[in-house]
Write an enzyme that holds these catalytic residues in place. Structure first.
Site, PDB file in Angstrom:
ATOM      1  N   ARG A 282      10.481  -3.403   0.709  1.00 57.48           N
ATOM      2  CA  ARG A 282       9.121  -3.904   0.450  1.00 57.48           C
ATOM      3  C   ARG A 282       8.557  -3.253  -0.826  1.00 57.48           C
ATOM      4  NH1 ARG A 282       3.686  -1.644  -0.168  1.00 57.48           N
ATOM      5  NH2 ARG A 282       2.201  -3.195   0.563  1.00 57.48           N
ATOM      6  N   VAL A 283       8.000  -4.094  -1.679  1.00 56.80           N
ATOM      7  CA  VAL A 283       7.306  -3.620  -2.870  1.00 56.80           C
ATOM      8  C   VAL A 283       5.875  -4.150  -2.785  1.00 56.80           C
ATOM      9  CG1 VAL A 283       7.171  -3.832  -5.392  1.00 56.80           C
ATOM     10  CG2 VAL A 283       9.400  -3.513  -4.288  1.00 56.80           C
ATOM     11  N   GLY A 284       4.917  -3.288  -3.055  1.00 56.24           N
ATOM     12  CA  GLY A 284       3.514  -3.693  -2.961  1.00 56.24           C
ATOM     13  C   GLY A 284       2.944  -4.104  -4.301  1.00 56.24           C
ATOM     14  N   ASP A 285       1.631  -4.023  -4.388  1.00 55.86           N
ATOM     15  CA  ASP A 285       0.921  -4.419  -5.613  1.00 55.86           C
ATOM     16  C   ASP A 285       0.994  -3.372  -6.718  1.00 55.86           C
ATOM     17  OD1 ASP A 285      -0.606  -2.676  -3.894  1.00 55.86           O
ATOM     18  OD2 ASP A 285      -2.326  -3.022  -5.213  1.00 55.86           O
TER      19      ASP A 285
ATOM     20  N   GLY B 141      -1.453  -3.755  -0.213  1.00 57.07           N
ATOM     21  CA  GLY B 141      -1.085  -4.411  -1.463  1.00 57.07           C
ATOM     22  C   GLY B 141      -0.920  -5.913  -1.383  1.00 57.07           C
TER      23      GLY B 141
ATOM     24  N   THR C  21      -2.497   4.975  -2.600  1.00 58.06           N
ATOM     25  CA  THR C  21      -1.993   5.087  -3.962  1.00 58.06           C
ATOM     26  C   THR C  21      -2.936   5.873  -4.852  1.00 58.06           C
ATOM     27  OG1 THR C  21      -1.047   2.920  -3.697  1.00 58.06           O
ATOM     28  CG2 THR C  21      -1.554   3.559  -5.959  1.00 58.06           C
TER      29      THR C  21
ATOM     30  N   THR D 264      -6.206  -0.144  -4.745  1.00 55.13           N
ATOM     31  CA  THR D 264      -5.529   0.599  -3.691  1.00 55.13           C
ATOM     32  C   THR D 264      -5.775  -0.136  -2.376  1.00 55.13           C
ATOM     33  OG1 THR D 264      -5.282   2.737  -2.586  1.00 55.13           O
ATOM     34  CG2 THR D 264      -7.507   2.142  -3.276  1.00 55.13           C
ATOM     35  N   GLY D 265      -4.936   0.142  -1.405  1.00 54.95           N
ATOM     36  CA  GLY D 265      -5.081  -0.531  -0.114  1.00 54.95           C
ATOM     37  C   GLY D 265      -3.889  -1.429   0.157  1.00 54.95           C
TER      38      GLY D 265
HETATM   39  N1  ASP Z   1      -1.404  -0.539  -2.609  1.00 62.41           N
HETATM   40  C1  ASP Z   1      -0.390   0.272  -1.992  1.00 62.41           C
HETATM   41  C2  ASP Z   1       0.674  -0.610  -1.449  1.00 62.41           C
HETATM   42  O1  ASP Z   1       0.363  -1.665  -0.913  1.00 62.41           O
HETATM   43  C3  ASP Z   1      -0.885   1.183  -0.945  1.00 62.41           C
HETATM   44  C4  ASP Z   1      -2.265   1.767  -1.146  1.00 62.41           C
HETATM   45  O2  ASP Z   1      -2.762   1.858  -2.229  1.00 62.41           O
HETATM   46  O3  ASP Z   1      -2.918   2.138  -0.184  1.00 62.41           O
HETATM   47  O4  ASP Z   1       1.813  -0.235  -1.493  1.00 62.41           O
END
Ligand code: ASP
Length: 327
Positions: free
Chosen positions: A216-219, A242, A188, A239-240
């Site tokens: 799917r929805v992330g953070d 979520g 992200t 980021t990462g």
């Molecule tokens: N945080 C994002 C998600 O989980 C992905 C990312 O930032 O790497 O959708």
């Protein structure tokens, strides 16, 4: 895959001469505790695609523009870039071949807007901004978010580029859902800015985890998880993977830790430690946090080596390796 290490690297350092006074939770002394601004404007954002994004943002800030406009303009750069395959146009699709986007934005008044599971719109961040500016709501999702975007002049486009489609078809041969740490199948862009007025805003936009389940929805579009700003204290973004950030409400946590006296660096480290303590299989995932406070001090920390972030001030523009927990 882009080699991040080709870019200028530095080390994470806090700004000498600025300190954050302690304050107690009970007394909520954030306003008093906030150190005086030592540098502004400042922009910080995640990953190497933050470099061109920060350039666009600092342009706005150098012209005495507002942080909220800077972060929107900044993250639009990777959103429009088909070579950034983790954000906006050109993003990797979900397992069913749909590019579904999540984004949110928050201004210095605490106003915020968010879109989730949005398809066909190149600039979800600007739709999120419009949700903030024009509706009584914070979040619009899926078909409703698309309808709102189309009613407000956004154009529907095919966001699945031939390159992303090819990668997805390759993935489908095995259909193995295993996000690989730092292999750039997510990444992200989260951005925080402090403007010359001393105001803080943030933005976060993503195509999410590659080959995620449809729906799917992330953070990233969740205020408090992927992004949180409190103009009395500072801002934080993630980021990462979520799911780990959502389970620990990471960005809100970072801001609250700064409210209670931690520097941005200490707060990012503590939020990563919360994941380490609470989530047994944390080693399988990458998480990175960035943060900024009212003084323009910044911090970043991550679980695994390999997370870098872009930091831009009036006279500096650097890609920096974040310190990491797993050595
Ligand atoms: N945080 C994002 C998600 O989980 C992905 C990312 O930032 O790497 O959708």
């Amino acid at each position: 895959m882009i080699n991040r290490r080709k870019f200028i690297k530095g080390t994470v350092a806090s700004i000498a001469g600025a300190s954050v006074a302690s304050s107690s939770l009970a007394n909520n002394l954030a306003a008093k505790a906030a150190p005086k601004a030592t540098r502004k404007p400042v922009v910080i954002s995640t990953w190497r695609h933050g470099m061109p994004a920060n350039e666009a943002a600092i342009k706005v800030l150098k012209a005495k523009g507002k942080a909220i406009d800077a972060v929107e303009q900044g993250v639009r750069v990777p959103e429009a870039d088909p070579n950034v395959m983790t954000v906006g146009y050109g993003g990797y699709p979900d397992r069913d071949g749909h590019v579904t986007l999540d984004a949110c934005i928050q201004d210095e008044h605490g106003n915020c807007g968010s879109v989730t599971f949005l398809e066909g719109i190149k600039h979800p961040i600007s739709v999120a901004r419009m949700v903030m500016d024009k509706t009584p709501h914070v979040m619009l999702s899926g078909a409703g978010a698309l309808q709102f975007a189309l009613e407000n002049g956004f154009k529907k486009e095919n966001l699945l580029t031939p390159k992303a489609e090819k990668a997805w078809k390759e993935w489908r041969k095995k259909s193995n859902y295993e996000p690989v740490i730092n292999i750039e199948n997510h990444d992200t862009i989260s951005m925080l800015a402090l403007d010359s007025n001393g105001d803080i805003s943030g933005a976060c936009t993503t195509s999410g985890m590659a080959y995620k389940m449809h729906g799917r929805v992330g953070d990233s579009p969740i205020i408090g998880a992927g992004l949180f700003c409190d103009n009395e204290v500072g801002g934080a973004a993630a980021t990462g993977q979520g799911e780990l950030v959502m389970k620990t409400l990471g960005s809100f946590l970072v801001v609250e830790l700064m409210r209670n006296g931690m520097s941005p660096q200490e707060a990012c480290e503590e939020a990563v430690m919360r994941i380490v303590k609470k989530i047994p299989d944390y080693k399988k995932s990458q998480i990175g946090y960035i943060a900024i406070n009212k003084a323009g001090e910044t911090g970043a920390y991550c679980l695994h080596r390999g997370f870098d972030y872009a930091l831009t001030t009036e006279d500096k523009h650097e890609l920096i390796d974040a310190d990491h927990y797993i050595k």
